[in-house]
Design an enzyme around this catalytic site. Structure first.
Site, PDB file in Angstrom:
ATOM      1  N   LYS A 124      26.300  75.689 -24.006  1.00 48.71           N
ATOM      2  CA  LYS A 124      27.482  76.455 -24.413  1.00 48.71           C
ATOM      3  C   LYS A 124      27.588  77.744 -23.585  1.00 48.71           C
ATOM      4  CE  LYS A 124      31.010  78.001 -26.756  1.00 48.71           C
ATOM      5  NZ  LYS A 124      30.943  79.354 -27.117  1.00 48.71           N
ATOM      6  N   HIS A 157      28.883  76.873 -20.264  1.00 48.70           N
ATOM      7  CA  HIS A 157      30.317  76.622 -20.443  1.00 48.70           C
ATOM      8  C   HIS A 157      31.086  77.947 -20.382  1.00 48.70           C
ATOM      9  CE1 HIS A 157      33.758  76.929 -23.165  1.00 48.70           C
ATOM     10  NE2 HIS A 157      34.077  75.704 -22.795  1.00 48.70           N
ATOM     11  N   ASN A 158      30.597  78.933 -21.100  1.00 48.97           N
ATOM     12  CA  ASN A 158      31.300  80.218 -21.116  1.00 48.97           C
ATOM     13  C   ASN A 158      31.271  80.890 -19.741  1.00 48.97           C
ATOM     14  OD1 ASN A 158      31.412  79.615 -23.822  1.00 48.97           O
ATOM     15  ND2 ASN A 158      31.042  81.712 -24.480  1.00 48.97           N
ATOM     16  N   GLU A 182      33.765  79.271 -17.668  1.00 48.36           N
ATOM     17  CA  GLU A 182      35.078  79.764 -18.115  1.00 48.36           C
ATOM     18  C   GLU A 182      35.397  81.098 -17.412  1.00 48.36           C
ATOM     19  OE1 GLU A 182      35.508  79.697 -22.460  1.00 48.36           O
ATOM     20  OE2 GLU A 182      36.293  81.725 -22.302  1.00 48.36           O
TER      21      GLU A 182
END
Ligand code: 2AM
Length: 481
Positions: free
Chosen positions: A184, A187-188, A191
């Site tokens: 996660k 993922h950030n 992003e």
């Protein structure tokens, strides 16, 4: 009261409330609880009115309302709040019960909690939850990791409430310990990278004199091609957004904030020794943006090239920008997957990279068609050492690199900062270079610090030279030639 809830959810902020309503709409009975009890009552009487959601007045009450093995999901502020709730829950739960942390916890905290609870016979799961408010309500991307015995027990709920792409759930078991929260975090970070790349493209488009409508048209076009993604789509809509004073975007202060997960990814990259340069630049760019006062002052003092950006063939250059975005994005994801591969090696996680791409394919902020291409790459070769070596991406960069070089070099000539687009290109060129100038670095280190070097073809043999004829013969380590 009989135990009838399938799961309890603690933490009635936006994400928690929406996740409860999502679970409820999929037929699960959820017991809601919150530190501040008034929020439970308010939620039951408002957002959850008419649903099957039940409330709890205390943790004991909540635990008593759960079917066994009990599943308790926390969606509270990362850090101390998670530990406090775990501490209070442990004496109330029984062996085999499950605690799930769905917050943005630091992955090392998750590893620690997993071990602490394993000893107590409880199954701990740290799950990434992405997709914002809407995702939580209608289908988030879920990235669970931790005690693997918990997975079969939570799988029916998780894979029912998550986003789906072509019927595939955007949720798979990630791995042991902190693996879910690590994925996660990456993922950030990705992003951050995607957003920075898009912002750089916007900066160039704006500098070339495109109007809001013309820029929005480009993003709209790109959203129907290789770059088809949530972030490109919302950028189009943001560009066209007007309030009573007209277009809004231009009036928004150019200072970007951050909550820290992008920074954590960059820190992890440094700790694991992986060149995740694009996310690093994305984080630094936000820091640079926050030096607003200094930038305003410097803008009046420091000169750039002094001429306006101009191109002969605008249509062609707009296509160059799209290709530059696409190529840099490939590099960014390649770097992110390199980081996950290294962390997996060190932490002994058996990560399924195609599965991760699929988890990000829908539901979350970086959702895109592109992630489907990454999934395909790992389906073609589960042991793919690097995304850049997959034939699909290899060809994409072969095709787009001339455009990418045009954009980066022109931006440099025009004095437009493109840290992410350019660092990705430098990485690409470094990664494909057989002989880098690090031989000189090694010679310099040996010259001033007797740090030794290896000769080509003699790996593992560390040599020290007397570069000046006056230095000592002793090296900083091992033996000499
Ligand atoms: P609250 O409504 O009682 O403030 C997001 O902030 C969620 O985390 C909210 O549900 C909030 O509860 C909870 N939270 C924040 N800090 C907390 C803490 N120290 N202990 C318990 N819950 C906390």
């Amino acid at each position: 009261m009989s135990a009838k809830a399938d799961i309890a959810l603690i933490g009635l902020a936006v994400m928690g409330q929406n996740l409860i309503l999502n679970m409820d709409s999929k037929g699960f009975v959820v017991c809601a609880y919150n530190r501040t009890l008034e929020k439970v009552i308010h939620f039951l009487n408002n957002e959850a009115k008419g649903t099957k959601v039940i409330g709890a007045t205390s943790l004991e009450d909540m635990v008593n309302k759960l079917k066994t093995p009990r599943k308790v999901m926390l969606l509270v502020k990362a850090g101390k709040a998670v530990d406090t709730f775990i501490e209070h829950l442990v004496p109330l739960l029984s062996s085999g019960d499950i605690i799930i942390d769905g917050g943005n916890s630091e992955y090392q905290d998750t590893s620690r909690r997993c071990e602490e609870l394993r000893v107590k016979g409880l199954l701990f799961v740290g799950s990434g939850v992405s997709g914002g408010e809407d995702g939580a309500r209608y289908g988030p991307s879920l990235m669970p990791g931790g005690h693997s015995d918990a997975w079969p027990l939570i799988q029916p709920i998780f894979q029912t409430i998550c986003a789906k792409v072509d019927n595939d759930p955007c949720c798979e078991w990630v791995g042991e310990g902190g693996a879910g929260h690590f994925v996660k975090m990456v993922h950030n970070g990705i992003e951050y990278g995607d957003m920075q790349l898009i912002s750089e493209a916007y900066h160039i488009l704006k500098s070339l004199g495109l109007s809001e409508t013309e820029m929005a048209q480009q993003f709209d076009k790109w959203n129907s091609e290789e770059l088809d993604s949530f972030l490109i789509e919302i950028t189009r809509d943001i560009l066209m957004f007007k309030d009573h004073k007209g277009y809004l975007l231009n009036r928004i202060r150019d200072v970007a904030g951050q909550k820290g997960t992008g920074k954590w990814t960059a820190i992890a990259a440094l700790q694991y020794g992986v060149p995740v340069t694009l996310i690093g630049e994305a984080v630094f760019s936000r820091y640079l943006s926050s030096l607003k006062n200094e930038r305003v002052h410097a803008s009046k003092q420091l000169k750039g090239p002094g001429f306006k950006p101009k191109v002969d063939d605008l249509k062609m250059f707009l296509n160059h920008i799209k290709q530059a975005l696409y190529c840099a994005k490939i590099v960014s994801y390649a770097q992110g997957f390199m980081l996950m591969r290294e962390a997996a090696k060190e932490n002994k996680w058996n990560l399924n990279y195609g599965g991760i791409a699929l988890m990000w394919r829908g539901g979350c902020i970086i959702r895109s068609v592109f992630l489907g291409n990454i999934k395909d790459a790992y389906t073609r070769n589960q042991h793919l050492p690097n995304l850049l070596l997959d034939n699909f991406f290899k060809k994409a960069i072969e095709f787009g690199q001339h455009s990418w070089r045009q954009v980066v070099s022109n931006a440099f000539l025009w004095g437009i900062p493109v840290p992410a687009l350019s660092t990705a290109l430098s990485f690409y060129d470094g990664f494909r270079t057989e002989k880098l100038p690090a031989n000189l670095l090694q010679a310099q280190r040996d010259y001033f610090g007797a740090h030794t070097y290896e000769l080509e073809g003699q790996e593992g043999r560390f040599i020290h030279s007397n570069w000046t004829g006056t230095g000592g013969k002793v090296s900083a380590s091992t033996y000499q030639a």
